[in-house]
Design a protein around this motif. Structure first.
Motif, PDB file in Angstrom:
ATOM      1  N   LEU A   1       0.748  -1.093  -0.230  1.00 45.17           N
ATOM      2  CA  LEU A   1      -0.105  -0.011  -0.110  1.00 45.17           C
ATOM      3  C   LEU A   1       0.720   1.242  -0.211  1.00 45.17           C
ATOM      4  CD1 LEU A   1      -2.967  -0.974   2.874  1.00 45.17           C
ATOM      5  CD2 LEU A   1      -3.268  -0.045   0.144  1.00 45.17           C
ATOM      6  N   THR A   2       0.567   2.128  -0.839  1.00 42.37           N
ATOM      7  CA  THR A   2       1.094   3.381  -0.926  1.00 42.37           C
ATOM      8  C   THR A   2       0.254   4.636  -0.662  1.00 42.37           C
ATOM      9  OG1 THR A   2       0.644   3.318  -3.321  1.00 42.37           O
ATOM     10  CG2 THR A   2       2.964   2.648  -2.736  1.00 42.37           C
ATOM     11  N   ASP A   3       0.696   5.724  -0.670  1.00 42.19           N
ATOM     12  CA  ASP A   3       0.084   6.904  -0.219  1.00 42.19           C
ATOM     13  C   ASP A   3      -1.344   7.178  -1.143  1.00 42.19           C
ATOM     14  OD1 ASP A   3       1.310   7.513   2.165  1.00 42.19           O
ATOM     15  OD2 ASP A   3       2.804   8.926   0.963  1.00 42.19           O
ATOM     16  N   ASP A   4      -0.986   6.897  -2.513  1.00 41.77           N
ATOM     17  CA  ASP A   4      -2.030   7.222  -3.390  1.00 41.77           C
ATOM     18  C   ASP A   4      -3.142   6.003  -3.275  1.00 41.77           C
ATOM     19  OD1 ASP A   4      -0.329   5.403  -4.412  1.00 41.77           O
ATOM     20  OD2 ASP A   4      -0.931   5.632  -6.307  1.00 41.77           O
ATOM     21  N   LEU A   5      -2.887   4.909  -2.917  1.00 43.32           N
ATOM     22  CA  LEU A   5      -3.804   3.887  -2.574  1.00 43.32           C
ATOM     23  C   LEU A   5      -4.639   4.064  -1.315  1.00 43.32           C
ATOM     24  CD1 LEU A   5      -1.687   0.784  -4.028  1.00 43.32           C
ATOM     25  CD2 LEU A   5      -3.558   1.936  -5.176  1.00 43.32           C
ATOM     26  N   LEU A   6      -3.776   4.481  -0.464  1.00 43.10           N
ATOM     27  CA  LEU A   6      -4.428   4.998   0.923  1.00 43.10           C
ATOM     28  C   LEU A   6      -5.393   6.004   1.075  1.00 43.10           C
ATOM     29  CD1 LEU A   6      -1.184   4.261   3.176  1.00 43.10           C
ATOM     30  CD2 LEU A   6      -3.113   2.746   3.237  1.00 43.10           C
ATOM     31  N   ASP A   7      -5.218   6.719   0.285  1.00 39.40           N
ATOM     32  CA  ASP A   7      -6.232   7.984   0.069  1.00 39.40           C
ATOM     33  C   ASP A   7      -7.388   7.477  -0.655  1.00 39.40           C
ATOM     34  OD1 ASP A   7      -4.287   9.797   0.929  1.00 39.40           O
ATOM     35  OD2 ASP A   7      -3.444  10.507  -0.752  1.00 39.40           O
ATOM     36  N   ARG A   8      -7.282   6.695  -1.675  1.00 47.19           N
ATOM     37  CA  ARG A   8      -8.378   6.271  -2.438  1.00 47.19           C
ATOM     38  C   ARG A   8      -9.068   5.233  -1.622  1.00 47.19           C
ATOM     39  NH1 ARG A   8      -5.685   3.725  -7.727  1.00 47.19           N
ATOM     40  NH2 ARG A   8      -7.715   2.587  -7.777  1.00 47.19           N
ATOM     41  N   MET A   9      -8.734   4.562  -0.548  1.00 43.49           N
ATOM     42  CA  MET A   9      -9.306   3.689   0.411  1.00 43.49           C
ATOM     43  C   MET A   9      -9.989   4.338   1.417  1.00 43.49           C
ATOM     44  SD  MET A   9      -6.604   0.705   1.284  1.00 43.49           S
ATOM     45  CE  MET A   9      -7.413  -0.355   2.232  1.00 43.49           C
ATOM     46  N   VAL A  10      -9.485   5.568   1.870  1.00 41.84           N
ATOM     47  CA  VAL A  10     -10.040   6.479   2.903  1.00 41.84           C
ATOM     48  C   VAL A  10     -11.373   7.146   1.930  1.00 41.84           C
ATOM     49  CG1 VAL A  10      -9.987   8.615   4.202  1.00 41.84           C
ATOM     50  CG2 VAL A  10      -8.365   6.909   4.062  1.00 41.84           C
ATOM     51  N   LYS A  11     -11.192   7.513   0.875  1.00 43.57           N
ATOM     52  CA  LYS A  11     -12.410   8.045   0.052  1.00 43.57           C
ATOM     53  C   LYS A  11     -13.388   6.970  -0.116  1.00 43.57           C
ATOM     54  CE  LYS A  11     -13.301  10.900  -4.104  1.00 43.57           C
ATOM     55  NZ  LYS A  11     -12.686  11.399  -5.223  1.00 43.57           N
ATOM     56  N   ALA A  12     -13.206   5.986  -0.573  1.00 44.04           N
ATOM     57  CA  ALA A  12     -14.211   4.934  -0.746  1.00 44.04           C
ATOM     58  C   ALA A  12     -14.676   4.145   0.572  1.00 44.04           C
ATOM     59  CB  ALA A  12     -13.429   3.747  -1.659  1.00 44.04           C
ATOM     60  N   GLY A  13     -14.014   4.378   1.613  1.00 45.64           N
ATOM     61  CA  GLY A  13     -14.627   3.691   2.855  1.00 45.64           C
ATOM     62  C   GLY A  13     -14.066   2.154   2.883  1.00 45.64           C
ATOM     63  N   THR A  14     -13.095   1.960   2.128  1.00 42.91           N
ATOM     64  CA  THR A  14     -12.559   0.368   2.071  1.00 42.91           C
ATOM     65  C   THR A  14     -11.805  -0.065   3.379  1.00 42.91           C
ATOM     66  OG1 THR A  14     -12.504   0.745  -0.503  1.00 42.91           O
ATOM     67  CG2 THR A  14     -11.443  -1.090   0.477  1.00 42.91           C
ATOM     68  N   TYR A  15     -11.989  -1.124   3.787  1.00 44.06           N
ATOM     69  CA  TYR A  15     -11.451  -1.466   4.783  1.00 44.06           C
ATOM     70  C   TYR A  15     -10.158  -2.353   4.669  1.00 44.06           C
ATOM     71  CZ  TYR A  15     -15.503  -1.002   7.862  1.00 44.06           C
ATOM     72  OH  TYR A  15     -16.558  -0.226   8.410  1.00 44.06           O
ATOM     73  N   TRP A  16      -9.096  -2.196   5.330  1.00 46.93           N
ATOM     74  CA  TRP A  16      -7.680  -2.913   5.214  1.00 46.93           C
ATOM     75  C   TRP A  16      -7.655  -4.029   6.282  1.00 46.93           C
ATOM     76  CZ3 TRP A  16      -2.344  -0.965   6.652  1.00 46.93           C
ATOM     77  CH2 TRP A  16      -1.492  -2.056   6.245  1.00 46.93           C
ATOM     78  N   CYS A  17      -7.460  -5.171   5.993  1.00 45.61           N
ATOM     79  CA  CYS A  17      -7.058  -6.402   6.941  1.00 45.61           C
ATOM     80  C   CYS A  17      -5.420  -6.818   6.762  1.00 45.61           C
ATOM     81  CB  CYS A  17      -8.021  -7.826   6.737  1.00 45.61           C
ATOM     82  SG  CYS A  17      -9.517  -7.473   7.266  1.00 45.61           S
ATOM     83  N   PRO A  18      -4.628  -6.126   7.489  1.00 44.10           N
ATOM     84  CA  PRO A  18      -3.251  -6.356   7.203  1.00 44.10           C
ATOM     85  C   PRO A  18      -2.706  -7.856   7.168  1.00 44.10           C
ATOM     86  CG  PRO A  18      -3.605  -4.593   8.856  1.00 44.10           C
ATOM     87  CD  PRO A  18      -4.711  -5.255   8.686  1.00 44.10           C
ATOM     88  N   THR A  19      -3.140  -8.573   8.182  1.00 42.93           N
ATOM     89  CA  THR A  19      -2.598  -9.924   8.362  1.00 42.93           C
ATOM     90  C   THR A  19      -1.146  -9.930   8.558  1.00 42.93           C
ATOM     91  OG1 THR A  19      -2.285 -10.458   6.023  1.00 42.93           O
ATOM     92  CG2 THR A  19      -4.354 -11.012   6.985  1.00 42.93           C
ATOM     93  N   ILE A  20      -0.550  -9.172   9.489  1.00 41.17           N
ATOM     94  CA  ILE A  20       0.925  -8.930   9.674  1.00 41.17           C
ATOM     95  C   ILE A  20       1.734 -10.328  10.021  1.00 41.17           C
ATOM     96  CG2 ILE A  20       2.772  -7.599  10.818  1.00 41.17           C
ATOM     97  CD1 ILE A  20       0.410  -5.438  11.278  1.00 41.17           C
ATOM     98  N   TYR A  21       1.084 -10.879  11.269  1.00 39.09           N
ATOM     99  CA  TYR A  21       1.825 -12.174  11.892  1.00 39.09           C
ATOM    100  C   TYR A  21       2.072 -13.150  10.845  1.00 39.09           C
ATOM    101  CZ  TYR A  21       2.825 -15.801  15.017  1.00 39.09           C
ATOM    102  OH  TYR A  21       3.422 -17.106  15.631  1.00 39.09           O
ATOM    103  N   VAL A  22       1.220 -13.477   9.867  1.00 33.03           N
ATOM    104  CA  VAL A  22       1.283 -14.584   9.125  1.00 33.03           C
ATOM    105  C   VAL A  22       2.586 -14.356   8.124  1.00 33.03           C
ATOM    106  CG1 VAL A  22      -0.173 -13.811   7.342  1.00 33.03           C
ATOM    107  CG2 VAL A  22       0.079 -16.192   7.405  1.00 33.03           C
ATOM    108  N   GLY A  23       2.837 -12.882   7.729  1.00 37.53           N
ATOM    109  CA  GLY A  23       3.932 -12.716   6.949  1.00 37.53           C
ATOM    110  C   GLY A  23       5.079 -13.061   7.587  1.00 37.53           C
ATOM    111  N   ALA A  24       5.210 -12.754   8.763  1.00 40.56           N
ATOM    112  CA  ALA A  24       6.532 -12.821   9.444  1.00 40.56           C
ATOM    113  C   ALA A  24       6.360 -14.325  10.069  1.00 40.56           C
ATOM    114  CB  ALA A  24       6.474 -12.150  10.979  1.00 40.56           C
ATOM    115  N   TYR A  25       5.463 -15.142  10.010  1.00 38.02           N
ATOM    116  CA  TYR A  25       5.428 -16.340  10.217  1.00 38.02           C
ATOM    117  C   TYR A  25       5.987 -17.309   9.100  1.00 38.02           C
ATOM    118  CZ  TYR A  25       3.837 -20.980  12.034  1.00 38.02           C
ATOM    119  OH  TYR A  25       3.761 -22.206  12.592  1.00 38.02           O
ATOM    120  N   VAL A  26       5.735 -16.879   7.911  1.00 40.19           N
ATOM    121  CA  VAL A  26       6.010 -17.685   6.709  1.00 40.19           C
ATOM    122  C   VAL A  26       7.089 -17.270   6.040  1.00 40.19           C
ATOM    123  CG1 VAL A  26       3.570 -18.258   6.504  1.00 40.19           C
ATOM    124  CG2 VAL A  26       4.773 -16.606   5.013  1.00 40.19           C
TER     125      VAL A  26
END
Length: 449
Positions: A291-316
């Protein structure tokens, strides 16, 4: 006359046989008071002091001080006094795979699809959901069965009917991907092998696939927006990917799902996949490492949710190698930017992508270590995730229904957990849940006054 007598007797026996089933299906009306020295309701910015929750049947009837609730409670109400404990709403994990048991390597994944039957995987899922509930997760959104067809609907129904213990499930059945874009891949062309997803191509084919999934019980539709992640030459877009669906195909998935009243989750890890998914109008971005600033701005405008799933990335990461270790650092930077821009971050862990023996609450420590306030992290796993789970509004409706979870307030399900120390002082305390109530039923109580 004998015939009439036989018919009357038969009717009487049938009526008596049906009575117990009708009684068992009726809601329990027993009143229970749950008391604790501290309460976090999932929505307030500060914890409350000594509090009590009046539960009647499977719902919360009132919340207040112990004295207020004692005055409102009917005579003979059961009292569960948790002493100095901290009471919270049941936790919500908005990204799981209950039919999967960890897939650090491709070999781990292949074994499950090739050597484990769907009934066997469903039995393992029953153990997984029991563990999840025991750890304080009273609601899950399960975002695909990874080759186990519609078995998540069966697990959901078994829990709802009291056959097995587990969290409330909202299921996405079989994720969508185009031909040749998802495992199992690389085997002899002479072999017809199972796939981990619902393979669907073309606008009409994808609309049909969405309808089939809804027919078989899907609450959500999920699709794979991208694959083949690589580092980009442009510093503004550090993580790139190959996009799976053309724009008209991705839009067809979202349009058909929304037409049928279902929200859409997109697996989208890198810039290209996220960009495509946002153009299609999805409701949630899953993973989102790039995710970059431009994409995040679009998500805020659209009300889109983000599920980051951080731990699994570190795990695998170590087991998968390649770009995966770098993705962990990229997501940490994306998380900081998302916090600054006030993106709707909902708690989702990808449990099943890692073994169910790992506590799902471990991700909360990543949220806090990456800059989120402890109370905000708790809300991400309660009220924010609950808002993500809210059903779609009917067109033109004056009011929208909600998921009834994620908050301790009247009218919501009586889904409550407790820990013995402050999770605001140490968020990892939520890895040590000692009390679990779901729908008014106590599944765990190890709190000692």
């Amino acid at each position: 006359m004998r015939t009439l007598a036989v018919l009357l007797l038969s009717a009487a026996f049938a009526s008596r046989a049906q009575a117990p089933r009708e009684e068992a299906a009726s809601p329990r009306q027993k009143a229970v008071i749950v008391k604790a020295a501290h309460l976090i309701d999932g929505i307030g910015e500060a914890p409350r002091g000594p509090s009590a929750v009046l539960v009647r049947g499977d719902r919360i009837e009132a919340v207040g001080s112990p004295e207020e609730i004692a005055a409102k409670a009917p005579a003979g109400a059961e009292v569960i006094d948790l002493g100095e404990a901290w009471l919270l709403p049941g936790l919500i994990d908005a990204h799981t795979h209950v039919l999967l048991q960890g897939d650090i390597t491709a070999a781990d994944y292949d074994v499950q699809l090739l050597k484990e039957s769907i009934p066997y995987r469903a039995l393992r899922a029953a153990a997984a959901v029991r563990t999840s509930l025991w750890n304080g997760f009273t609601s899950l959104r399960d975002v695909e069965t990874e080759g186990a067809m519609y078995a998540d609907v069966d697990v959901k129904n078994a829990i709802a009917r009291g056959v097995i213990p587990g969290p409330r499930l909202s299921v996405a059945t079989r994720s969508l991907a185009p031909t040749g874009m998802y495992p199992l891949l690389g085997y002899s062309w002479e072999l017809k092998l199972p796939k981990g997803v619902h393979i669907a191509d073309s606008v009409d084919g994808l609309r049909l696939a969405v309808r089939e999934q809804v027919e078989h019980g899907a609450d959500w539709i999920k699709y794979y927006s991208d694959r083949k992640y690589y580092k980009g030459k442009d510093a503004a877009r550090p993580l790139r990917s190959w996009v799976n669906y053309r724009d008209d195909e991705a839009r067809a998935i979202v349009e058909e799902a929304h037409r049928l009243g279902k929200k859409v989750a997109a697996h989208a890890m890198a810039w290209d996949g996220i960009d495509s998914a946002l153009r299609a109008g999805v409701d949630t971005i899953e993973h989102g490492d790039g995710l970059t600033d431009d994409l995040l701005d679009r998500m805020v405008k659209a009300g889109t949710y983000w599920c980051p799933t951080i731990y699994v990335g570190a795990y695998v990461a170590e087991g998968r190698g390649g770009i995966w270790p770098a993705l962990v650092k990229m997501e940490e930077k994306a998380f900081a930017r998302a916090l600054h821009k006030k993106v709707r971050i909902a708690y989702g862990t990808d449990a099943g992508g890692y073994a169910w023996t790992e506590n799902q609450a471990k991700e909360l420590s990543y949220f806090v270590n990456y800059g989120m306030a402890p109370m905000a992290a708790i809300q991400a796993a309660t009220s924010v995730a609950a808002d993500l789970l809210d059903p779609m509004c009917a067109p033109g409706a004056l009011e929208c229904s909600h998921s009834d979870v994620g908050r301790i307030e009247p009218g919501r399900f009586a889904d409550l957990i407790a820990v013995t120390k402050s999770p605001l002082a140490d968020i990892s305390e939520l890895e040590r849940v000692r009390f679990v109530m779901k729908g008014g039923d106590v599944f765990r109580n190890e709190v000692r006054k």
